[in-house]
Design a protein around this motif. Structure first.
Motif, PDB file in Angstrom:
ATOM      1  N   LEU A 137       0.828  -1.204   0.000  1.00 30.02           N
ATOM      2  CA  LEU A 137       0.000   0.000   0.000  1.00 30.02           C
ATOM      3  C   LEU A 137       0.865   1.258   0.000  1.00 30.02           C
ATOM      4  N   THR A 138       1.947   1.221   0.763  1.00 32.28           N
ATOM      5  CA  THR A 138       2.859   2.368   0.814  1.00 32.28           C
ATOM      6  C   THR A 138       3.445   2.650  -0.554  1.00 32.28           C
ATOM      7  N   ASN A 139       3.916   1.618  -1.224  1.00 31.47           N
ATOM      8  CA  ASN A 139       4.494   1.788  -2.556  1.00 31.47           C
ATOM      9  C   ASN A 139       3.462   2.343  -3.535  1.00 31.47           C
ATOM     10  N   ASP A 140       2.259   1.769  -3.518  1.00 32.74           N
ATOM     11  CA  ASP A 140       1.221   2.191  -4.468  1.00 32.74           C
ATOM     12  C   ASP A 140       0.787   3.633  -4.231  1.00 32.74           C
ATOM     13  N   THR A 141       0.546   3.998  -2.978  1.00 34.28           N
ATOM     14  CA  THR A 141       0.029   5.334  -2.708  1.00 34.28           C
ATOM     15  C   THR A 141       1.081   6.418  -2.939  1.00 34.28           C
ATOM     16  N   LEU A 142       2.327   6.162  -2.546  1.00 35.25           N
ATOM     17  CA  LEU A 142       3.364   7.166  -2.755  1.00 35.25           C
ATOM     18  C   LEU A 142       3.623   7.385  -4.242  1.00 35.25           C
ATOM     19  N   SER A 143       3.393   6.354  -5.042  1.00 37.65           N
ATOM     20  CA  SER A 143       3.568   6.490  -6.491  1.00 37.65           C
ATOM     21  C   SER A 143       2.365   7.161  -7.146  1.00 37.65           C
ATOM     22  N   GLY A 176      12.940   7.863  -0.516  1.00 33.83           N
ATOM     23  CA  GLY A 176      12.908   8.073  -1.963  1.00 33.83           C
ATOM     24  C   GLY A 176      11.707   8.866  -2.440  1.00 33.83           C
ATOM     25  N   SER A 177      10.655   8.915  -1.639  1.00 36.75           N
ATOM     26  CA  SER A 177       9.457   9.660  -2.044  1.00 36.75           C
ATOM     27  C   SER A 177       9.649  11.167  -1.934  1.00 36.75           C
ATOM     28  N   SER A 178      10.693  11.607  -1.236  1.00 39.77           N
ATOM     29  CA  SER A 178      10.871  13.041  -0.992  1.00 39.77           C
ATOM     30  C   SER A 178      11.008  13.832  -2.286  1.00 39.77           C
ATOM     31  N   THR A 179      11.787  13.307  -3.237  1.00 41.60           N
ATOM     32  CA  THR A 179      11.999  14.033  -4.491  1.00 41.60           C
ATOM     33  C   THR A 179      10.710  14.169  -5.280  1.00 41.60           C
ATOM     34  N   SER A 180       9.958  13.072  -5.401  1.00 39.63           N
ATOM     35  CA  SER A 180       8.717  13.126  -6.172  1.00 39.63           C
ATOM     36  C   SER A 180       7.680  14.020  -5.500  1.00 39.63           C
ATOM     37  N   LEU A 181       7.638  14.019  -4.163  1.00 44.65           N
ATOM     38  CA  LEU A 181       6.693  14.887  -3.462  1.00 44.65           C
ATOM     39  C   LEU A 181       7.066  16.357  -3.628  1.00 44.65           C
ATOM     40  N   GLU A 182       8.345  16.657  -3.587  1.00 47.09           N
ATOM     41  CA  GLU A 182       8.781  18.040  -3.787  1.00 47.09           C
ATOM     42  C   GLU A 182       8.456  18.517  -5.201  1.00 47.09           C
ATOM     43  N   GLU A 183       8.678  17.653  -6.190  1.00 52.06           N
ATOM     44  CA  GLU A 183       8.348  18.013  -7.569  1.00 52.06           C
ATOM     45  C   GLU A 183       6.845  18.200  -7.728  1.00 52.06           C
ATOM     46  N   TRP A 184       6.077  17.358  -7.066  1.00 51.69           N
ATOM     47  CA  TRP A 184       4.612  17.457  -7.109  1.00 51.69           C
ATOM     48  C   TRP A 184       4.165  18.788  -6.519  1.00 51.69           C
ATOM     49  N   LEU A 185       4.745  19.154  -5.391  1.00 51.27           N
ATOM     50  CA  LEU A 185       4.399  20.424  -4.760  1.00 51.27           C
ATOM     51  C   LEU A 185       4.835  21.604  -5.618  1.00 51.27           C
ATOM     52  N   GLU A 186       5.976  21.485  -6.274  1.00 46.26           N
ATOM     53  CA  GLU A 186       6.447  22.544  -7.168  1.00 46.26           C
ATOM     54  C   GLU A 186       5.425  22.793  -8.278  1.00 46.26           C
ATOM     55  N   ASN A 187       4.843  21.721  -8.791  1.00 45.74           N
ATOM     56  CA  ASN A 187       3.820  21.849  -9.831  1.00 45.74           C
ATOM     57  C   ASN A 187       2.523  22.433  -9.283  1.00 45.74           C
ATOM     58  N   GLY A 188       2.379  22.383  -7.959  1.00 53.94           N
ATOM     59  CA  GLY A 188       1.154  22.871  -7.342  1.00 53.94           C
ATOM     60  C   GLY A 188       1.184  24.331  -6.958  1.00 53.94           C
ATOM     61  N   LYS A 189       2.298  25.009  -7.198  1.00 52.88           N
ATOM     62  CA  LYS A 189       2.353  26.439  -6.903  1.00 52.88           C
ATOM     63  C   LYS A 189       1.293  27.156  -7.731  1.00 52.88           C
ATOM     64  N   GLN A 205       7.567  32.050  -4.863  1.00 49.40           N
ATOM     65  CA  GLN A 205       8.848  31.779  -5.489  1.00 49.40           C
ATOM     66  C   GLN A 205       9.312  30.342  -5.281  1.00 49.40           C
ATOM     67  N   ASN A 206       8.840  29.682  -4.233  1.00 48.64           N
ATOM     68  CA  ASN A 206       9.252  28.311  -4.002  1.00 48.64           C
ATOM     69  C   ASN A 206       8.186  27.566  -3.218  1.00 48.64           C
ATOM     70  N   VAL A 207       8.405  26.266  -3.092  1.00 50.83           N
ATOM     71  CA  VAL A 207       7.444  25.403  -2.406  1.00 50.83           C
ATOM     72  C   VAL A 207       7.272  25.807  -0.948  1.00 50.83           C
ATOM     73  N   GLU A 208       8.355  26.217  -0.332  1.00 51.34           N
ATOM     74  CA  GLU A 208       8.296  26.591   1.081  1.00 51.34           C
ATOM     75  C   GLU A 208       7.325  27.744   1.306  1.00 51.34           C
ATOM     76  N   ASN A 209       7.321  28.723   0.413  1.00 55.57           N
ATOM     77  CA  ASN A 209       6.395  29.840   0.528  1.00 55.57           C
ATOM     78  C   ASN A 209       4.946  29.374   0.445  1.00 55.57           C
ATOM     79  N   GLY A 255      11.724  13.251   8.567  1.00 54.84           N
ATOM     80  CA  GLY A 255      11.251  14.487   7.986  1.00 54.84           C
ATOM     81  C   GLY A 255      11.834  14.699   6.598  1.00 54.84           C
ATOM     82  N   ILE A 256      11.207  15.604   5.860  1.00 54.88           N
ATOM     83  CA  ILE A 256      11.668  15.942   4.518  1.00 54.88           C
ATOM     84  C   ILE A 256      11.969  17.424   4.494  1.00 54.88           C
TER      85      ILE A 256
END
Length: 227
Positions: A90-96, A171-184, A190-194, A221-222
């Protein structure tokens, strides 16, 4: 949270449990395999009008139902390994799959809430606790002397399983950060943190999987670097 995950400060009495019978295990495996298949099909057809999982909310709701059932598998051998195997799946499927849906200010809090549920679920499994649906918390397993002498026991996760889990979460950290970047939602962010700070979600994101990774040893943490 639909799975009613929560940290309780009250004293919880250790709980006795029994492994699933062979018949119960066969029925559970058949049922869970069907649920996973439906989850996968719904995700793959998420852009089609016939899908039953068109939104991230729908996907997370279906995933929570599976998570709730997995957690109720007793941590008594040989059922212990079944709970771990299905939770890894379930972890693998949901994170993907989470990152396959478009992120927005409405879906982000629910996604982080789900990931926190998953974190708490793994802590329950790592500590070989029995899941108590009524309290929404893991309860320490109790095996009395008579049962122990009869061979009833629980086995910890293997090093291979722990390594796989840690790899999935880190390993999910990179994909989640990219996902959030697309969600700006605007160029002003200017960045995901903002964006996370504006939504009041920075602390939740920074604490992702902190319980599980602390238990596994390191890299909890990420950290979101400015983009």
């Amino acid at each position: 949270m639909d799975v009613n995950m929560q940290t309780s400060s009250q004293t919880i009495v250790p709980k006795q449990s029994r492994a699933l019978s062979s018949a119960q295990e066969r029925k559970l495996v058949d049922y869970l395999d069907v649920q996973f298949l439906q989850l996968m099909r719904g995700y793959k057809k998420r852009s089609e009008p016939t899908t039953h999982l068109p939104t991230l909310h729908d996907y997370l709701d279906a995933s929570r139902q599976i998570l709730s059932l997995i957690l109720q598998i007793p941590p008594i051998d040989p059922s212990t390994s079944l709970r771990t195997a299905y939770l890894l799946r379930l972890t693998n499927d949901t994170l993907s799959s989470i990152v396959g849906y478009p992120p927005d200010s409405e879906s982000l809090p629910e996604a982080l809430d789900w990931l926190d549920d998953l974190d708490q679920a793994w802590l329950t499994v790592l500590e070989a606790q029995v899941w108590d649906p009524s309290s929404g918390a893991g309860v320490d397993l109790y095996i009395d002397a008579a049962d122990a002498s009869g061979g009833i026991k629980t086995s910890p996760m293997s090093q291979t399983e722990r390594t796989r889990l840690r790899s999935l979460l880190v390993g999910s950290s990179t994909s989640l950060e990219e996902w959030l970047e697309n969600g700006k939602e605007s160029q002003e962010e200017q960045n995901v943190e903002n964006m996370l700070e504006r939504l009041g979600l920075q602390a939740e994101f920074d604490d992702l999987f902190s319980r599980t990774l602390d238990h596994l040893g390191g890299l909890s943490g990420i950290v979101v670097d400015p983009v």
